[in-house]
Scaffold this motif. Sequence first.
Motif, PDB file in Angstrom:
ATOM      1  N   UNK A 195      20.714 -16.386 -21.011  1.00  0.00           N
ATOM      2  CA  UNK A 195      19.488 -17.048 -20.534  1.00  0.00           C
ATOM      3  C   UNK A 195      19.230 -16.754 -19.065  1.00  0.00           C
ATOM      4  N   UNK A 196      20.108 -15.915 -18.444  1.00  0.00           N
ATOM      5  CA  UNK A 196      19.921 -15.580 -17.032  1.00  0.00           C
ATOM      6  C   UNK A 196      20.413 -16.646 -16.083  1.00  0.00           C
ATOM      7  N   UNK A 197      21.076 -17.676 -16.630  1.00  0.00           N
ATOM      8  CA  UNK A 197      21.554 -18.766 -15.772  1.00  0.00           C
ATOM      9  C   UNK A 197      23.058 -19.011 -16.002  1.00  0.00           C
ATOM     10  N   UNK A 198      23.337 -19.665 -17.116  1.00  0.00           N
ATOM     11  CA  UNK A 198      24.738 -20.014 -17.340  1.00  0.00           C
ATOM     12  C   UNK A 198      25.174 -19.929 -18.806  1.00  0.00           C
ATOM     13  N   UNK A 199      24.293 -19.452 -19.649  1.00  0.00           N
ATOM     14  CA  UNK A 199      24.633 -19.341 -21.079  1.00  0.00           C
ATOM     15  C   UNK A 199      24.601 -17.880 -21.494  1.00  0.00           C
ATOM     16  N   UNK A 200      25.685 -17.445 -22.114  1.00  0.00           N
ATOM     17  CA  UNK A 200      25.769 -16.056 -22.563  1.00  0.00           C
ATOM     18  C   UNK A 200      26.722 -15.963 -23.741  1.00  0.00           C
ATOM     19  N   UNK A 241      37.979  -6.975 -10.739  1.00  0.00           N
ATOM     20  CA  UNK A 241      38.617  -8.086 -10.029  1.00  0.00           C
ATOM     21  C   UNK A 241      38.188  -7.986  -8.566  1.00  0.00           C
ATOM     22  N   UNK A 242      37.540  -9.029  -8.090  1.00  0.00           N
ATOM     23  CA  UNK A 242      37.007  -9.052  -6.736  1.00  0.00           C
ATOM     24  C   UNK A 242      37.578 -10.266  -6.007  1.00  0.00           C
ATOM     25  N   UNK A 243      38.319  -9.996  -4.889  1.00  0.00           N
ATOM     26  CA  UNK A 243      38.930 -11.054  -4.085  1.00  0.00           C
ATOM     27  C   UNK A 243      39.788 -11.979  -4.940  1.00  0.00           C
ATOM     28  N   UNK A 296      35.836 -10.743 -12.480  1.00  0.00           N
ATOM     29  CA  UNK A 296      34.374 -10.723 -12.539  1.00  0.00           C
ATOM     30  C   UNK A 296      33.938 -10.017 -13.817  1.00  0.00           C
ATOM     31  N   UNK A 297      33.050 -10.672 -14.547  1.00  0.00           N
ATOM     32  CA  UNK A 297      32.517 -10.089 -15.795  1.00  0.00           C
ATOM     33  C   UNK A 297      31.022 -10.351 -15.811  1.00  0.00           C
ATOM     34  N   UNK A 339      32.378 -15.443 -12.560  1.00  0.00           N
ATOM     35  CA  UNK A 339      33.466 -15.254 -11.589  1.00  0.00           C
ATOM     36  C   UNK A 339      34.528 -16.329 -11.840  1.00  0.00           C
ATOM     37  N   UNK A 340      35.685 -15.856 -12.189  1.00  0.00           N
ATOM     38  CA  UNK A 340      36.766 -16.829 -12.399  1.00  0.00           C
ATOM     39  C   UNK A 340      36.419 -17.876 -13.425  1.00  0.00           C
TER      40      UNK A 340
END
Length: 233
Positions: free
Chosen positions: A110-115, A178-180, A184-185, A202-203
């Motif tokens: 949805x471009x926000x938090x659902x995938x 993997x960033x810091x 990351x996916x 992230x995480x």
Amino acid sequence: MKRSGPLLTLLAGLLLGLFMLSLNATTGTRSASTSYREEAPTATASPSAAPSPSPSASKTPAQPPPVKSPVRSPVKSPVVDADYAGRTDDGSSAVSVSVRDGRAIAYFCDGHDTESWLRGAVREDGRMRLTDGHGAALTGTLQGGRRLRGSVDIDGGHHAFTADRAKKPSGLYRATATVRGAKVDGGWIVLADGTQVGVLTRGGKPSPAPRIDPATGVVTVDGRKLTAHPVTP
């Protein structure tokens, strides 16, 4: 002289009788001969009997040519190796599906938090049911290799969608790194009009994804450049 008269008369009678007898005999013979010739049937040449055709000389009736079944063009399968991208009917989310060799991978967000990333097989008639192992499911049917029509059930919601065949740079992209110290996916759907819909996790925490460069797939995450690649099964 008187006696000779009767004798002459008698002699004349005898001669006349002999003459008549001879004449009758001759006439009778000719009549009989003539009558026989007239009554005899005239011989006529009978028409020669036509020889009956021998079995070997008789012609066998010509057999009709075998009826050939009409050549039918093979029915083309609706399963075409291609990418599809589109929006849900309510415009709230985007869906992209990549089909290769009878397998499919799909991404809903949805471009926000659902995938959700979903996978599964594609049947010969173009139907598919893809799942993510967490309860989400996509059901759809390919329509002549030009369009995919279906729905996604996720988190109790039902989202009908239409995804048209995508042409690069439209389609489905993904980047993992993997960033810091954090995994990351990110997933991106690039639509035909250039619009991008994506979620970056992230995480384990989802958020709207930053834009990628469709030409190169490069995206910057927390100051680090990553490359998002096209996704295929």
